[in-house]
Write a protein that holds these residues in place. Structure first.
Motif: not given
Length: 169
Positions: A25-26, A35-36, A47-48, A144-148
């Motif tokens: 979820a964004a 973010l979690n 992370d999302l 923040v994961l993933p970095v990309e």
């Protein structure tokens, strides 16, 4: 064949017949993304919200369930934000060896359902200590994961691809 690991360091199942499907979820409000928040070996990691889609479950139902479990709030699911796959043998948050893990993550734009506010959910992920609204422009200052995905969120929306490719974490 099954195992009790997933790429985020929590519980999940490996499938020898194909990649696992994950939903994320964004949720954006006032130029901040929800973010979690995890504490891993003394470090803050984000992370999302989201997780694995179960057999027979729609992506929308899976995302609503995962958000209740992780952020304690129901969401309204909107359109596709992006997709990426992860093919890893180490858990991204912890670095622990997990064996081969292959997941296709589908990120959807979401909003909090009316009257809902996020917090620690009913079944938080392993090492999850809460949630955080982080300013999108400042995501590069956090893990923040993933970095990309962090870079994708900070990019001009008109230049964001839908497919992010195969990511390392």
């Amino acid at each position: 064949m099954s195992a009790t690991v997933d790429s985020s360091g929590g519980a999940g199942t490996l499938h020898p017949d194909g990649p696992r499907v994950g939903v994320r979820a964004a949720i954006v409000r006032d130029a901040k993304i929800l973010l979690n928040h995890y504490r891993v070996r003394g470090q803050d990691v984000y992370d999302l919200p989201g997780g694995g889609q179960e057999h027979g479950e729609t992506q929308e139902s899976a995302l609503i369930r995962e958000c209740v479990e992780e952020i304690g709030a129901r969401v309204t699911v909107y359109g596709l934000a992006c997709m990426y796959e992860r093919l890893v043998d180490h858990a991204p948050r912890t670095g622990d060896e997990i064996g081969l893990f292959h997941q296709l993550d589908v990120v959807r734009w979401c909003g909090l359902a009316p009257g809902e506010e996020p917090g620690l959910g009913t079944v938080p992920d392993h090492s999850q200590v809460g949630v955080a609204w982080l300013p999108i422009r400042d995501l590069g200052e956090h893990t923040v994961l993933p970095v990309e995905l962090s870079a994708w969120l900070r990019a001009d929306p008109s230049s964001r691809p839908v497919w992010l490719g195969s990511l390392s974490a």
